[in-house]
Design a protein around this motif. Structure first.
Motif, PDB file in Angstrom:
ATOM      1  N   LYS A   1       0.822  -1.213   0.000  1.00  0.00           N
ATOM      2  CA  LYS A   1       0.000   0.000   0.000  1.00  0.00           C
ATOM      3  C   LYS A   1       0.860   1.269   0.000  1.00  0.00           C
ATOM      4  CE  LYS A   1      -4.014  -2.008   2.339  1.00  0.00           C
ATOM      5  NZ  LYS A   1      -4.876  -1.975   3.560  1.00  0.00           N
TER       6      LYS A   1
ATOM      7  N   SER B   1       3.844   1.553  -1.222  1.00  0.00           N
ATOM      8  CA  SER B   1       4.450   1.686  -2.551  1.00  0.00           C
ATOM      9  C   SER B   1       3.455   2.238  -3.557  1.00  0.00           C
ATOM     10  CB  SER B   1       4.981   0.325  -3.010  1.00  0.00           C
ATOM     11  OG  SER B   1       5.970  -0.152  -2.123  1.00  0.00           O
ATOM     12  N   GLN B   2       2.181   1.767  -3.466  1.00  0.00           N
ATOM     13  CA  GLN B   2       1.154   2.278  -4.385  1.00  0.00           C
ATOM     14  C   GLN B   2       0.892   3.768  -4.148  1.00  0.00           C
ATOM     15  OE1 GLN B   2      -2.264  -0.235  -3.868  1.00  0.00           O
ATOM     16  NE2 GLN B   2      -1.406  -1.919  -5.093  1.00  0.00           N
ATOM     17  N   GLN B   3       0.820   4.148  -2.861  1.00  0.00           N
ATOM     18  CA  GLN B   3       0.631   5.572  -2.570  1.00  0.00           C
ATOM     19  C   GLN B   3       1.802   6.413  -3.089  1.00  0.00           C
ATOM     20  OE1 GLN B   3       0.036   5.864   1.630  1.00  0.00           O
ATOM     21  NE2 GLN B   3      -2.018   4.919   1.584  1.00  0.00           N
ATOM     22  N   LYS B   4       3.014   5.876  -2.923  1.00  0.00           N
ATOM     23  CA  LYS B   4       4.182   6.576  -3.445  1.00  0.00           C
ATOM     24  C   LYS B   4       4.128   6.695  -4.952  1.00  0.00           C
ATOM     25  CE  LYS B   4       8.307   8.385  -2.784  1.00  0.00           C
ATOM     26  NZ  LYS B   4       8.506   9.648  -2.028  1.00  0.00           N
ATOM     27  N   LEU B   5       3.687   5.607  -5.610  1.00  0.00           N
ATOM     28  CA  LEU B   5       3.580   5.625  -7.070  1.00  0.00           C
ATOM     29  C   LEU B   5       2.529   6.628  -7.542  1.00  0.00           C
ATOM     30  CD1 LEU B   5       4.431   4.378  -9.763  1.00  0.00           C
ATOM     31  CD2 LEU B   5       2.680   2.616  -9.416  1.00  0.00           C
ATOM     32  N   GLU B   6       1.373   6.663  -6.835  1.00  0.00           N
ATOM     33  CA  GLU B   6       0.337   7.630  -7.203  1.00  0.00           C
ATOM     34  C   GLU B   6       0.826   9.062  -7.006  1.00  0.00           C
ATOM     35  OE1 GLU B   6      -2.971   6.640  -4.833  1.00  0.00           O
ATOM     36  OE2 GLU B   6      -3.507   4.828  -5.971  1.00  0.00           O
ATOM     37  N   LYS B   7       1.581   9.252  -5.920  1.00  0.00           N
ATOM     38  CA  LYS B   7       2.115  10.592  -5.672  1.00  0.00           C
ATOM     39  C   LYS B   7       3.109  11.002  -6.756  1.00  0.00           C
ATOM     40  CE  LYS B   7       4.358  13.287  -2.036  1.00  0.00           C
ATOM     41  NZ  LYS B   7       4.954  13.254  -0.661  1.00  0.00           N
TER      42      LYS B   7
ATOM     43  N   GLN C   1       3.026   9.943  -9.818  1.00  0.00           N
ATOM     44  CA  GLN C   1       2.297  10.146 -11.072  1.00  0.00           C
ATOM     45  C   GLN C   1       1.606  11.507 -11.129  1.00  0.00           C
ATOM     46  OE1 GLN C   1      -0.317   6.797 -11.382  1.00  0.00           O
ATOM     47  NE2 GLN C   1       1.290   5.405 -12.150  1.00  0.00           N
ATOM     48  N   LEU C   2       1.407  12.132  -9.964  1.00  0.00           N
ATOM     49  CA  LEU C   2       0.793  13.468  -9.978  1.00  0.00           C
ATOM     50  C   LEU C   2       1.702  14.510 -10.627  1.00  0.00           C
ATOM     51  CD1 LEU C   2      -0.807  13.593  -6.410  1.00  0.00           C
ATOM     52  CD2 LEU C   2      -1.982  13.326  -8.593  1.00  0.00           C
TER      53      LEU C   2
ATOM     54  N   LYS D   1       1.276  14.642 -14.420  1.00  0.00           N
ATOM     55  CA  LYS D   1      -0.029  15.210 -14.754  1.00  0.00           C
ATOM     56  C   LYS D   1      -0.022  16.731 -14.600  1.00  0.00           C
ATOM     57  CE  LYS D   1      -2.733  11.103 -13.544  1.00  0.00           C
ATOM     58  NZ  LYS D   1      -3.779  10.537 -12.656  1.00  0.00           N
TER      59      LYS D   1
END
Length: 324
Positions: free
Chosen positions: A264, A266-272, A274-275, A278
């Motif tokens: 979780k 790592s996913q939050q880090k990845l989403e951050k 990806q911002l 964008k």
């Protein structure tokens, strides 16, 4: 008043007036042996006032026609001269000649004023010199003569000092104007400054882009390093705890929970992460819209500038036509 040029009258032009002289009683009006001007002079000499009226009217008409023809000829020559000047491109030379003539008149006026002033001053000095000679010849008191000389010298010294002060003030004003003129850059200097500033701006922009690229690379590598260190510490932690956790059911569940937490995070880090792209895409889209709007505005300015130049050219043509 300018005299009209004397042109010989042709016999066809004199036939009406000679017939009138013959009808008025002048017998030699149609005599072929006499010259036309002799006939005309003799006829006018023998006519009375009433008979002379048609002759005088005819002569006045001829003189008036000659004046009109001379006036029209002079106007035509003046118009042709103006056309030749405008076609030859000599308008600037004519204007320069007019300005030079005006300058010449000003110089002549100043010269006459200076000559009048110098003449008056010379007369005054000559009168003073004559007076001084008379006093010396008549044996005037040396003390009074010395006083007058001292007074004249003091007045001359004061005039000289005032003239020097005026000259110094004028020189200071001239130097101040020269300094102001030197401070104003010329057209070539402005063009050179503009070229150098554009080159400097391009160089600064290149340096800024290069520095920004280096900073971005450094930040990316630093972030990769931190991620690799975290990954290494995580793997070391899993490796150290795996043997102890796998032997018991509670240890396995705790290991699974910890692994899910790591996933979780790592996913939050990845989403951050990806911002960031964008946001960069949004900034890129905004800059692209601004660029399109600037291009449209530039085209509009170009069209307005072209219309303004055409209007200026039309105005110049109309002014030239009205001045002609």
């Amino acid at each position: 008043m300018a005299e009209l040029p004397c042109q010989p009258e042709s016999p066809n032009h004199l036939h009406p007036i000679l017939h009138q002289l013959s009808s008025a009683g002048y017998t030699d009006a149609l005599n072929p042996d006499k010259l036309a001007r002799e006939k005309l002079a003799g006829g006018l000499a023998c006519l009375d006032c009433e008979s002379m009226l048609p002759v005088v009217q005819w002569l006045l008409d001829r003189v008036r026609d000659g004046k009109d023809e001379s006036k029209m000829g002079a106007l035509n020559q003046l118009q042709q001269l103006r056309e030749r000047i405008s076609m030859g491109g000599a308008e600037t030379k004519v204007q320069m000649l007019v300005s030079l003539l005006q300058s010449l008149k000003d110089l002549e006026r100043k010269e006459s004023e200076f000559q009048s002033y110098s003449g008056a001053k010379r007369s005054q000095l000559e009168a003073e010199l004559v007076d001084l000679k008379e006093n010396m010849a008549s044996g005037c008191d040396s003390k009074s003569l010395s006083d007058r000389l001292n007074h004249s010298l003091s007045e001359s010294a004061e005039e000289l000092n005032s003239a020097r002060k005026e000259l110094a003030a004028t020189l200071r004003a001239i130097l101040a104007v020269n300094r102001q003129l030197d401070n104003v850059p010329s057209q070539s200097e402005l063009i050179q400054y503009e070229r150098r500033l554009s080159e400097l701006s391009g160089h600064i922009q290149g340096k800024h882009q290069q520095t920004q690229k280096h900073y971005d690379t450094y930040n990316a590598l630093l972030e990769i390093k931190e991620l690799m260190l975290k990954e290494t510490s995580l793997l070391n932690s899993i490796s150290s705890q795996f043997q102890n956790a796998i032997t018991s059911t509670a240890g396995r569940m705790k290991l699974i929970d910890s692994m899910e937490g790591i996933v979780k995070g790592s996913q939050q880090k990845l989403e951050k992460l990806q911002l960031g792209p964008k946001e960069q895409e949004k900034i890129r889209d905004g800059l692209k819209e601004r660029y399109i709007a600037a291009i449209a505005e530039q085209r509009q300015w170009y069209s307005l500038l072209k219309a303004f130049q055409e209007a200026c050219a039309k105005n110049e043509r109309l002014r030239s036509l009205t001045s002609d």
